[in-house]
Design a protein around this motif. Structure first.
Motif, PDB file in Angstrom:
ATOM      1  N   ARG A 418      -4.580 -13.439  36.003  1.00 37.28           N
ATOM      2  CA  ARG A 418      -5.502 -12.557  36.627  1.00 37.28           C
ATOM      3  C   ARG A 418      -4.741 -11.250  37.193  1.00 37.28           C
ATOM      4  NH1 ARG A 418      -8.328 -16.294  34.098  1.00 37.28           N
ATOM      5  NH2 ARG A 418     -10.303 -16.737  35.192  1.00 37.28           N
ATOM      6  N   SER A 419      -5.228 -10.136  37.286  1.00 41.21           N
ATOM      7  CA  SER A 419      -4.219  -9.074  37.768  1.00 41.21           C
ATOM      8  C   SER A 419      -5.004  -8.348  38.899  1.00 41.21           C
ATOM      9  CB  SER A 419      -4.314  -7.799  36.485  1.00 41.21           C
ATOM     10  OG  SER A 419      -4.136  -6.564  37.175  1.00 41.21           O
ATOM     11  N   GLU A 420      -4.204  -7.862  39.824  1.00 44.57           N
ATOM     12  CA  GLU A 420      -4.863  -7.416  41.213  1.00 44.57           C
ATOM     13  C   GLU A 420      -4.892  -5.999  40.976  1.00 44.57           C
ATOM     14  OE1 GLU A 420      -1.894  -9.492  43.621  1.00 44.57           O
ATOM     15  OE2 GLU A 420      -3.208 -11.093  43.839  1.00 44.57           O
ATOM     16  N   GLY A 421      -4.158  -5.290  40.001  1.00 39.85           N
ATOM     17  CA  GLY A 421      -4.277  -3.956  39.603  1.00 39.85           C
ATOM     18  C   GLY A 421      -4.936  -3.751  38.419  1.00 39.85           C
ATOM     19  N   LYS A 422      -4.323  -2.815  37.546  1.00 42.67           N
ATOM     20  CA  LYS A 422      -4.606  -2.473  36.145  1.00 42.67           C
ATOM     21  C   LYS A 422      -4.716  -4.159  35.596  1.00 42.67           C
ATOM     22  CE  LYS A 422      -4.240   2.356  36.065  1.00 42.67           C
ATOM     23  NZ  LYS A 422      -4.252   3.570  34.914  1.00 42.67           N
ATOM     24  N   ALA A 423      -5.607  -4.396  34.713  1.00 39.18           N
ATOM     25  CA  ALA A 423      -5.533  -5.786  33.960  1.00 39.18           C
ATOM     26  C   ALA A 423      -4.882  -5.484  32.779  1.00 39.18           C
ATOM     27  CB  ALA A 423      -6.954  -6.292  33.726  1.00 39.18           C
ATOM     28  N   LYS A 424      -3.922  -6.689  32.436  1.00 42.36           N
ATOM     29  CA  LYS A 424      -3.014  -6.734  31.224  1.00 42.36           C
ATOM     30  C   LYS A 424      -4.000  -7.266  30.002  1.00 42.36           C
ATOM     31  CE  LYS A 424       1.681  -7.721  29.429  1.00 42.36           C
ATOM     32  NZ  LYS A 424       1.272  -6.346  28.444  1.00 42.36           N
ATOM     33  N   ARG A 425      -4.237  -6.604  29.328  1.00 39.67           N
ATOM     34  CA  ARG A 425      -5.290  -7.142  28.211  1.00 39.67           C
ATOM     35  C   ARG A 425      -4.718  -7.390  26.880  1.00 39.67           C
ATOM     36  NH1 ARG A 425      -9.194  -8.792  31.521  1.00 39.67           N
ATOM     37  NH2 ARG A 425     -10.552  -7.249  32.097  1.00 39.67           N
ATOM     38  N   VAL A 426      -3.285  -6.980  26.830  1.00 37.91           N
ATOM     39  CA  VAL A 426      -2.669  -6.823  25.433  1.00 37.91           C
ATOM     40  C   VAL A 426      -1.357  -7.375  25.608  1.00 37.91           C
ATOM     41  CG1 VAL A 426      -2.279  -5.398  23.485  1.00 37.91           C
ATOM     42  CG2 VAL A 426      -4.369  -4.697  24.558  1.00 37.91           C
ATOM     43  N   LEU A 427      -1.217  -8.292  24.347  1.00 37.68           N
ATOM     44  CA  LEU A 427       0.390  -8.890  24.410  1.00 37.68           C
ATOM     45  C   LEU A 427       0.702  -8.329  23.030  1.00 37.68           C
ATOM     46  CD1 LEU A 427       2.805 -10.249  25.438  1.00 37.68           C
ATOM     47  CD2 LEU A 427       1.818 -12.274  24.798  1.00 37.68           C
TER      48      LEU A 427
END
Lengths: 433, 138
Positions: A418-427
């Protein structure tokens, strides 16, 4: 519900009246940029355009573009068009794709920004009686301070929570009775989940979510889970910060503060201005900025523009909710993929948590895309074939949306970060040799 | 005439199975039978335990996806042809697994059918001994 306009004249004047103001401001800004921004003067000279050639917004297409790379090439202050003594604040972008870009503001720029934020908040019915929980990051990122001073200008009570520490955020929601929240849409989903899980009682009625592209399905999720009206707020640091455009309660496009930020839609490949209503790359000219008067700045955001008076009474041009920033775009086996496309499919499955991860890899010189989605109690079955049927269903939907074969992997709940800022959607694990 | 099976989702990832058995061990839950169905991506662990409700609560509390599934348990003769005698009565069997009975000459088998109600009726009509949760843990 609407509490009127923050700036009735600017927001509801006739298109002709606005066009005259925009043209006057553009002419002034072109000469300011030409005289004080070395890079832009050289670029105009190279294109054979002189400030005198720009007499109104009709001539805008003659001007050369400015790119994010220009800010990187002149890092940190090379594009500032005023001496440092006139700069009162500096922000910077995160620099995840290279050097950060640095943005400076004069006192006048800050006032304009606050004004645009106040207009945005009023669009969502916010008044001085509201208590606003700001959980955008405070710091170099424009979100926190940008939202903050707009709230103050409006006269609302602002709680500068910033990011992080979700349990404290929940406690503030419960104890401080904020009526409005501002954060990234992915963080709103995380908060919504926790509010449900921990049965938090809150007084929220509206939220302004931005800094990421998000979908209508995600809006429904947030609205249902939190029982609020969720509005899209748009901005980008290079142009100003949040408040460049915002949805009113009609949710039919984001009203652009076009007396400050003049929008165009262009074909990203040819640079040609596209006919009205067509979707393409959004380009902004900052026609009142003093410190960083970027003209024809390529945002990489893809959307279309909507003209005409909105049912809320505003006459400002609207931008369609952006589909994604072309910076977020992945190219997988030659196909353009936006994480938001995957998200719009996943959100159709009510049982899936709005958390996902796109894992891109390269196996035997072929790109692979695996989409990890969290298993939920309701989708789970004791039979392998039923779970495989769910996976196949999701896979089929995503494949028909993207036009690309993918793998769907159901993973243990709560394991996608879970992200608290911009979500990290890609690896992206591809190693290009 | 069903017993309660605890079905658990396991991502195919190192350590996931022992994470689940660890939770059950800490809570002192007695496992009487288990079976695992697996694909390359995930597995489903099926358990017969002494306290299924508690097992579900503690597993979910640990962030693990688990649910109760009603399954048929039968006692049959532990001799050649014993299992066949029962299975030949049924169609649409989803899965079957056996577990050690504490009796002398009996075997216990868990059967999951697509239409469980109908399966129960058929088994009853053929005098197959159906077990209850209580009988398994007596």
């Amino acid at each position: 519900m609407s509490s009127g306009y923050w700036n009735q004249k600017a927001e509801t004047c006739s298109p002709d009246e606005r066009r005259a103001l925009q043209s006057e401001r553009l002419v002034k800004t072109v000469s300011h940029a030409y005289n004080n921004q070395k890079l832009y003067r050289e670029r105009m000279d190279k294109s054979g355009v002189l400030p005198g050639d720009i007499k109104s917004t009709d001539d805008l297409h003659k001007l050369p573009f400015v790119y994010k790379t220009d800010l990187r090439d002149t890092y940190p202050y090379g594009m500032f068009a005023v001496p440092m003594e006139q700069i009162v604040r500096v922000h910077a972008t995160s620099g995840t794709t290279g050097k950060p870009t640095v943005i400076g503001y004069t006192r006048g720029d800050i006032e304009t920004w606050n004004e645009c934020m106040a207009r945005s908040l009023r669009m969502g019915g916010v008044t001085s009686s509201d208590i606003i929980h700001v959980s955008y990051g405070y710091g170099l990122f424009t979100g926190g301070l940008g939202a903050h001073y707009g709230c103050e200008l409006l006269g609302a009570a602002v709680i500068p929570v910033s990011t992080g520490n979700t349990s404290r955020q929940l406690q503030i929601l419960e104890d401080f009775n904020p009526t409005v929240i501002m954060c990234t849409p992915s963080y709103a989903c995380l908060l919504a989940e926790n509010v449900q899980k921990e049965k938090i009682k809150h007084s929220l009625r509206a939220g302004f979510f931005g800094a990421e592209a998000w979908t209508e399905n995600m809006r429904r999720f947030i609205e249902e889970q939190l029982g609020i009206v969720a509005l899209d707020i748009f901005g980008l640091a290079e142009v100003c910060g949040p408040g460049v455009a915002n949805e009113c309660e009609c949710k039919n496009g984001l009203h652009i503060q076009e007396d400050h930020f003049y929008p165009e839609i262009i074909d990203p490949n040819t640079g040609a201005v596209l006919p009205e209503g067509e979707r393409g790359e959004l380009v902004f000219s900052c026609i009142t900025k003093e410190a960083l008067p970027l003209l024809r700045y390529r945002t990489r955001d893809l959307c279309s523009l909507i003209k005409g008076k909105c049912s809320c009474g505003r006459t400002t041009i609207r931008m369609e909710k952006p589909a994604g920033r072309s910076d977020d775009m992945l190219i997988i086996r030659g196909v353009n993929v936006f994480p938001s496309q995957v998200e719009s499919v996943l959100m159709k499955y009510n049982d899936l948590a709005p958390h996902y991860l796109l894992v891109v890899d390269r196996v035997n010189n072929t790109d692979t895309l695996e989409i990890q989605v969290e298993m939920s109690d309701t989708l789970f079955s004791d039979e392998v074939r039923k779970i495989e049927k769910v996976e196949r269903g999701i896979r089929g939907d995503i494949e028909s949306t993207l036009g690309l074969s993918v793998k769907v992997k159901l993973v243990t709940p709560q394991t996608i970060a879970r992200s608290e800022g911009k979500a990290k959607r890609v690896l992206d694990k591809r190693v290009i040799l | 005439m069903f017993i309660t099976q605890v079905s658990v989702f396991i991502e195919n990832d190192p350590g996931r199975l022992s994470e689940i058995t660890g939770v059950l061990a800490r809570e002192n839950i007695d496992i009487r039978a288990l079976s695992i169905a697996d694909t390359s991506d995930f597995g489903i662990l099926r358990l017969i335990v002494n306290e299924p409700d508690k097992a579900i609560t503690v597993l979910q509390g640990a962030g693990i996806t688990a649910r109760k599934t009603p399954v048929i348990a039968v006692r049959l003769k532990d001799s050649p042809g014993g299992l066949h005698a029962v299975l030949s009565l049924l169609s649409n069997v989803e899965y079957v697994y056996a577990f050690v009975s504490r009796g002398e000459n009996d075997a216990y088998v868990v059967i999951r059918c697509e239409n469980s109600e109908k399966a129960v009726e058929i088994l009853k009509n053929n005098d197959v001994k159906l077990l209850t949760d209580a009988e398994i843990f007596e």
